[in-house]
Design an enzyme around this catalytic site. Sequence first.
Site, PDB file in Angstrom:
ATOM      1  N   LYS A 193      67.244  29.986  86.214  1.00  0.00           N
ATOM      2  CA  LYS A 193      66.053  29.910  87.089  1.00  0.00           C
ATOM      3  C   LYS A 193      64.991  31.130  86.557  1.00  0.00           C
ATOM      4  O   LYS A 193      64.089  30.894  87.052  1.00  0.00           O
ATOM      5  CB  LYS A 193      66.373  30.022  88.539  1.00  0.00           C
ATOM      6  CG  LYS A 193      67.431  31.380  88.827  1.00  0.00           C
ATOM      7  CD  LYS A 193      66.639  32.663  89.264  1.00  0.00           C
ATOM      8  CE  LYS A 193      67.588  33.862  89.526  1.00  0.00           C
ATOM      9  NZ  LYS A 193      66.606  35.291  89.562  1.00  0.00           N
ATOM     10  N   THR A 250      62.380  32.194  93.027  1.00  0.00           N
ATOM     11  CA  THR A 250      61.885  33.153  91.796  1.00  0.00           C
ATOM     12  C   THR A 250      60.769  32.624  91.008  1.00  0.00           C
ATOM     13  O   THR A 250      59.967  33.099  90.418  1.00  0.00           O
ATOM     14  CB  THR A 250      63.213  33.004  90.910  1.00  0.00           C
ATOM     15  OG1 THR A 250      64.455  33.338  91.508  1.00  0.00           O
ATOM     16  CG2 THR A 250      62.978  33.847  89.621  1.00  0.00           C
TER      17      THR A 250
END
Length: 336
Positions: A193, A250
């Site tokens: 991620k 994120t």
Amino acid sequence: MKKVSIIGAGSFGTALSVVLGHGGFSVSLWARERNVIEKINSERMNPDYISDVELPDSVSATDSLKVALEDAEIVLFATPTHALRDVASNVRPLLTGKEIIVTVSKGIEKDTLMTPTQILVSVLDGVVLEDQIGVLSGPSHAEEVSRFKPTTVVAAAYSKRVARIIQETFMTPMFRVYLNQDIIGVEIGAALKNIMAIAAGIADGADMGDNAVAALITRGLHEMKRMGVAMGASQDTFAGLTGLGDLIVTCTSEHSRNRYVGYNIGQGKKLDEIITGMNMVAEGVKTTDSVNQWAQKNSIEMPITSAVHKVLFENMDPTDALIELMTRNPKEEKMI
């Protein structure tokens, strides 16, 4: 009062010390920087990493690993993945062998291509059993965790008993912990991620539009699944907190260091210039190199990872990288 030793007094280590301290634990924070230690012990603050958050009296800081580890029942590693092997090697001779070991590192080690728990299993072999090692991961920016904003994460371990201990230790009304038995899937999601956040940041910084960011997040999830399943993970894990959940926060949050790196690259700045100006580590930079290496070694197509690698390490212009992604051969959309 049970004692938890946190190895690493950066932003997330500090945030978890607040959670644990208010949860009734004695917490010893290990740090290298004398100024960080002095501010924590004398001012109850760690402004170099998290400003305006007061640490509980049950939290203390030290630069002595021996002091930090003395009588600790749980040892939590809150160091960047690239430093984990060296730090764990220094911790190893000070362990009794009874401790539960937890990591919150999010990355893939270069060359070995190991996840954080795999590094710990390797380094601590002969002292700590594999079944005593686990991970805590999920969408959990330190700035919000330390201010008791509602946060939900996952505890995974090589044994269900240890995963439950981690869950019970960290669970609070505002820090909810779920169990997950797919430890490799949890760690792959946590690592990849960050790469996708750099990509999303580049798109935002270069004003490529919301459609581009949505595509990068969605196709980034596809790459996470592809790598995870190839390494034995369950595809379902990537629909959960450590996959889709951590990916969303994120790629979109102002608190994301990796998105910050990407955004500034999209604005035309150089990687070295960006990294030099940061106080904290963006794990996705090194992870991009590691995962690109893994993909090439295993002949697995990961186009977004490859594009980010070209921008970060091969001086490709972000716009050219986007064009390369957009003009690939037509494909079917598949789950993996």
